[in-house]
Design an enzyme around this catalytic site. Structure first.
Site, PDB file in Angstrom:
ATOM      1  N   ILE A  52       0.819  -1.220   0.000  1.00  0.00           N
ATOM      2  CA  ILE A  52       0.000   0.000   0.000  1.00  0.00           C
ATOM      3  C   ILE A  52       0.847   1.262   0.000  1.00  0.00           C
ATOM      4  CG2 ILE A  52      -2.119  -0.949   0.981  1.00  0.00           C
ATOM      5  CD1 ILE A  52      -1.131  -0.071   3.738  1.00  0.00           C
ATOM      6  N   GLU A  54       5.005   2.725  -1.074  1.00  0.00           N
ATOM      7  CA  GLU A  54       6.401   2.458  -1.398  1.00  0.00           C
ATOM      8  C   GLU A  54       7.128   3.771  -1.532  1.00  0.00           C
ATOM      9  OE1 GLU A  54       7.400  -0.231  -4.604  1.00  0.00           O
ATOM     10  OE2 GLU A  54       9.329  -0.375  -3.561  1.00  0.00           O
ATOM     11  N   GLY A  55       8.109   3.955  -0.661  1.00  0.00           N
ATOM     12  CA  GLY A  55       8.907   5.177  -0.721  1.00  0.00           C
ATOM     13  C   GLY A  55      10.362   4.815  -0.884  1.00  0.00           C
ATOM     14  N   THR A  56      11.221   5.816  -0.719  1.00  0.00           N
ATOM     15  CA  THR A  56      12.650   5.593  -0.829  1.00  0.00           C
ATOM     16  C   THR A  56      13.159   4.782   0.351  1.00  0.00           C
ATOM     17  OG1 THR A  56      12.581   7.883  -1.548  1.00  0.00           O
ATOM     18  CG2 THR A  56      14.743   6.839  -1.469  1.00  0.00           C
ATOM     19  N   PHE A  57      12.461   4.897   1.469  1.00  0.00           N
ATOM     20  CA  PHE A  57      13.007   4.327   2.691  1.00  0.00           C
ATOM     21  C   PHE A  57      12.229   3.147   3.249  1.00  0.00           C
ATOM     22  CE2 PHE A  57      13.974   8.890   2.530  1.00  0.00           C
ATOM     23  CZ  PHE A  57      15.334   8.784   2.326  1.00  0.00           C
ATOM     24  N   SER A  58      11.088   2.863   2.637  1.00  0.00           N
ATOM     25  CA  SER A  58      10.301   1.749   3.160  1.00  0.00           C
ATOM     26  C   SER A  58       9.273   1.269   2.155  1.00  0.00           C
ATOM     27  CB  SER A  58       9.572   2.179   4.436  1.00  0.00           C
ATOM     28  OG  SER A  58       8.433   2.942   4.100  1.00  0.00           O
ATOM     29  N   SER A  59       8.775   0.060   2.406  1.00  0.00           N
ATOM     30  CA  SER A  59       7.599  -0.428   1.703  1.00  0.00           C
ATOM     31  C   SER A  59       6.576  -0.752   2.768  1.00  0.00           C
ATOM     32  CB  SER A  59       7.921  -1.695   0.911  1.00  0.00           C
ATOM     33  OG  SER A  59       8.869  -1.397  -0.086  1.00  0.00           O
ATOM     34  N   LYS A  78       5.316  -2.054   7.958  1.00  0.00           N
ATOM     35  CA  LYS A  78       6.288  -1.152   7.323  1.00  0.00           C
ATOM     36  C   LYS A  78       7.659  -1.810   7.325  1.00  0.00           C
ATOM     37  CE  LYS A  78       8.177   3.563   7.491  1.00  0.00           C
ATOM     38  NZ  LYS A  78       7.967   4.944   7.906  1.00  0.00           N
ATOM     39  N   ASP A 165       8.622  16.004   8.530  1.00  0.00           N
ATOM     40  CA  ASP A 165       8.112  15.613   7.209  1.00  0.00           C
ATOM     41  C   ASP A 165       6.587  15.664   7.198  1.00  0.00           C
ATOM     42  OD1 ASP A 165       8.381  14.877   4.576  1.00  0.00           O
ATOM     43  OD2 ASP A 165       8.734  12.754   4.970  1.00  0.00           O
TER      44      ASP A 165
HETATM   45  P1  ADP Z   1       7.766   6.285   4.224  1.00  0.00           P
HETATM   46  O1  ADP Z   1       8.808   6.566   5.250  1.00  0.00           O
HETATM   47  O2  ADP Z   1       8.226   5.340   3.173  1.00  0.00           O
HETATM   48  O3  ADP Z   1       7.137   7.524   3.675  1.00  0.00           O
HETATM   49  P2  ADP Z   1       5.300   5.952   5.741  1.00  0.00           P
HETATM   50  O4  ADP Z   1       5.360   5.546   7.174  1.00  0.00           O
HETATM   51  O5  ADP Z   1       4.994   7.373   5.470  1.00  0.00           O
HETATM   52  O6  ADP Z   1       6.639   5.475   5.025  1.00  0.00           O
HETATM   53  O7  ADP Z   1       4.225   5.052   5.002  1.00  0.00           O
HETATM   54  C1  ADP Z   1       4.047   5.155   3.603  1.00  0.00           C
HETATM   55  C2  ADP Z   1       2.569   5.072   3.259  1.00  0.00           C
HETATM   56  O8  ADP Z   1       2.029   3.830   3.722  1.00  0.00           O
HETATM   57  C3  ADP Z   1       1.711   6.142   3.926  1.00  0.00           C
HETATM   58  O9  ADP Z   1       1.690   7.333   3.148  1.00  0.00           O
HETATM   59  C4  ADP Z   1       0.363   5.469   3.982  1.00  0.00           C
HETATM   60  O10 ADP Z   1      -0.308   5.576   2.743  1.00  0.00           O
HETATM   61  C5  ADP Z   1       0.722   4.012   4.207  1.00  0.00           C
HETATM   62  N1  ADP Z   1       0.672   3.708   5.642  1.00  0.00           N
HETATM   63  C6  ADP Z   1       1.662   3.843   6.547  1.00  0.00           C
HETATM   64  N2  ADP Z   1       1.261   3.464   7.768  1.00  0.00           N
HETATM   65  C7  ADP Z   1      -0.033   3.090   7.647  1.00  0.00           C
HETATM   66  C8  ADP Z   1      -1.024   2.608   8.555  1.00  0.00           C
HETATM   67  N3  ADP Z   1      -0.760   2.404   9.849  1.00  0.00           N
HETATM   68  N4  ADP Z   1      -2.257   2.327   8.064  1.00  0.00           N
HETATM   69  C9  ADP Z   1      -2.517   2.502   6.774  1.00  0.00           C
HETATM   70  N5  ADP Z   1      -1.642   2.950   5.870  1.00  0.00           N
HETATM   71  C10 ADP Z   1      -0.415   3.247   6.288  1.00  0.00           C
HETATM   72 MG    MG Z   2       5.908   8.962   4.494  1.00  0.00          MG
END
Ligand code: ADP
Ligand code: MG
Ligand code: ZN
Length: 486
Positions: A52, A54-59, A78, A165
């Site tokens: 759901i 995908e970023g540079t630092f996590s999926s 995450k 952020d």
């Molecule tokens: P990143 O550091 O890669 O940005 P995030 O923690 O922001 O990681 O998570 C990336 C995306 O995953 C979020 O923008 C959101 O859409 C989804 N996400 C993260 N945590 C949750 C959660 N607890 N419930 C639902 N979606 C989530």
């Molecule tokens: Mg984020």
């Protein structure tokens, strides 16, 4: 975690099932399969359904678990990139465990680790992408959204956490259930008196740059030492701050500099990537380009100022963009202001900047160049702008962009063109596509002055005077917000 281990529920079955449903693309299947392989324990508890985020630092994955009482619950998993600094990961987790689970801040359920792979398990919160609904939000929804964001900020700031952020993708919003959750402490930093122990340690170990380590988990001591010298820069260490070249595309006309006196505490904003004490150069050579729109050889050879610079350019506060070394919780308040500006104008994202100088030029376009330069001077930075840009009236700006009023000459004619080139002339992204009746119903014709007053206070160019989250929650705009609404 109270989930029932389920030995039979292995990953291969999952993939087969998913394939049968033909719901998810192959690369996601592969990623899910990989994750099961990296952390086999996961398959005993979770059925991973989809990716759901995908970023540079996590999926981030959506997963389902069967609980002890037989119910099924959804979780967000995450998976942090394995090259993240261990200290950073631990700090992200500690922010979630200490400050999360309440006050619109995401909590954490569990954490898996095997070698350098870490998976943070959180309750899943279904949410809408702000980019998709920004244009359809009623004014009251915007007001509630900002109120709840401020609540989350006031909560984390109490703990001395600077999120760094703040943007809509990190503030989840469930429109139906009116639920909100601040996520992603991957760039968080502590204030000097933070209650988050690991953020304190991060500060001390100088991992403060917000640049998540992509290639190396071991920081060389010698590098730390050089960076450490810049933690508390003093006046003598500073050199002129220059906004150069990139800006000229946006503000092509040269103009006098309003008799701006030369400051004695300037800091370089050159585009070199090195980190070293700028004083080393400054003490021996004289710069010949200060207050001009060129960079001299002396300045070209200067090392880059070291200061925290995390986040997304369009949401970064002026003190972040100009690399002011003393940054506090006020930087999150600026980002909240940018979100409010975006929601009031119906334009998301509002500032589309690919780098810091463009972001700063865009801020000047809205908040005025003189005002921006003055504020920067207060926090010890000097900016050169070749053209004077007037401060815009926030109500007129937002109403024009939303299509509530036609451009009546009070906004610079080129504003929309230079700011949103792709939107120029196309009604597709404009509020004007909505009928007057619709806009009326959504409350956009009776937006109170208070919201623009709050916006003005959030977008205060000077972090010293910028409104805090606690103060913002007490703003007259929210007078009618009772606990039942929260
Ligand atoms: P990143 O550091 O890669 O940005 P995030 O923690 O922001 O990681 O998570 C990336 C995306 O995953 C979020 O923008 C959101 O859409 C989804 N996400 C993260 N945590 C949750 C959660 N607890 N419930 C639902 N979606 C989530
Ligand atoms: Mg984020
Ligand atoms: Zn110079």
């Amino acid at each position: 975690m109270e989930a029932v281990p389920n030995q039979q529920r292995n990953s291969l079955q999952n993939v087969e099932k998913n394939k049968a449903k033909n719901k998810i693309p192959n690369d996601v299947e592969m990623d899910i399969e990989n994750l099961y392989e990296i952390l086999p324990q996961l398959s005993q508890i979770f059925r991973i359904i989809d990716k759901i985020g995908e970023g540079t630092f996590s999926s981030v994955y959506l997963a389902e678990a069967q609980m002890n009482d037989g119910s099924r619950r959804m979780f967000a998993l995450k998976h942090l990139i394995p090259t993240s600094q261990p200290m950073r990961i631990a700090a992200e987790l500690q922010c979630l465990t200490v400050a999360g689970g309440t006050e619109n801040v995401m909590g954490v359920t569990y954490c898996f680790r095997k070698e350098h792979h870490v998976v943070i398990v959180m309750p899943y919160m279904e949410h809408q992408a702000i980019g998709e609904i920004a244009g359809s939000l009623a004014f009251e929804e915007v007001k509630h959204y900002i109120f709840h964001l401020l609540k989350a900020l006031s909560h984390i700031h109490k703990f001395g956490i600077i999120h760094r952020d703040i943007k809509p993708t990190n503030f989840l919003y469930n429109r139906q259930k009116k639920e909100y959750a601040l996520v992603d402490f991957g760039l968080a930093q502590g204030t000097t008196d933070t209650q988050i122990e690991l953020l304190k340690e991060l500060l001390e170990s100088r991992c403060v740059f917000g640049e998540r380590n992509l290639n190396n988990t071991n920081t060389k001591p010698s590098v730390e030492k050089v960076e450490g010298q810049l933690l508390k820069p003093n006046k003598e260490e500073a050199v002129p701050c220059k906004i150069v070249s990139t800006k000229r595309r946006l503000v092509p006309v040269r103009a006098p500099l309003n008799g701006q006196a030369q400051k004695d505490t300037p800091v370089t904003l050159t585009l070199s990537a090195q980190k070293l004490n700028p004083a080393a150069v400054c003490q021996t050579l004289t710069c010949s380009c200060y207050m001009t729109d060129r960079i001299c050889n002396v300045c070209l050879s200067r090392k880059q100022q070291v200061a925290p610079r995390a986040g997304t350019p369009g949401f970064r506060a002026p003190e972040v963009l100009t690399k002011c070394p003393n940054q506090g919780t006020a930087i999150d308040m600026w980002s909240a202001g940018v979100i409010l500006l975006s929601l009031l104008s119906g334009r998301y994202p509002f500032f589309k900047a690919s780098d810091d100088l463009i972001a700063l030029a865009q801020i000047m376009t809205i908040r005025g160049s003189k005002e921006t330069i003055e504020a920067a001077n207060k926090f010890g930075k000097s900016i050169v702008c070749s053209q004077e840009l007037p401060r815009l009236n926030l109500r007129i700006l937002c109403e024009t962009l939303r299509g509530l009023r036609t451009c009546d000459g009070s906004l610079p004619a080129e504003f929309q063109v230079s700011h949103h080139p792709t939107d120029a002339g196309s009604a597709a992204n404009r509020g004007s596509l909505r009928s007057d009746e619709e806009l009326q119903e959504m409350g956009w014709y009776k937006v109170p002055d208070e919201v623009y007053d709050l916006l003005d206070k959030l977008l205060d160019l000077n972090p010293e005077t910028r409104i805090t989250a606690v103060m913002a929650l007490q703003h007259p705009l929210f007078n009618d917000m009772t606990d039942s609404l929260m």
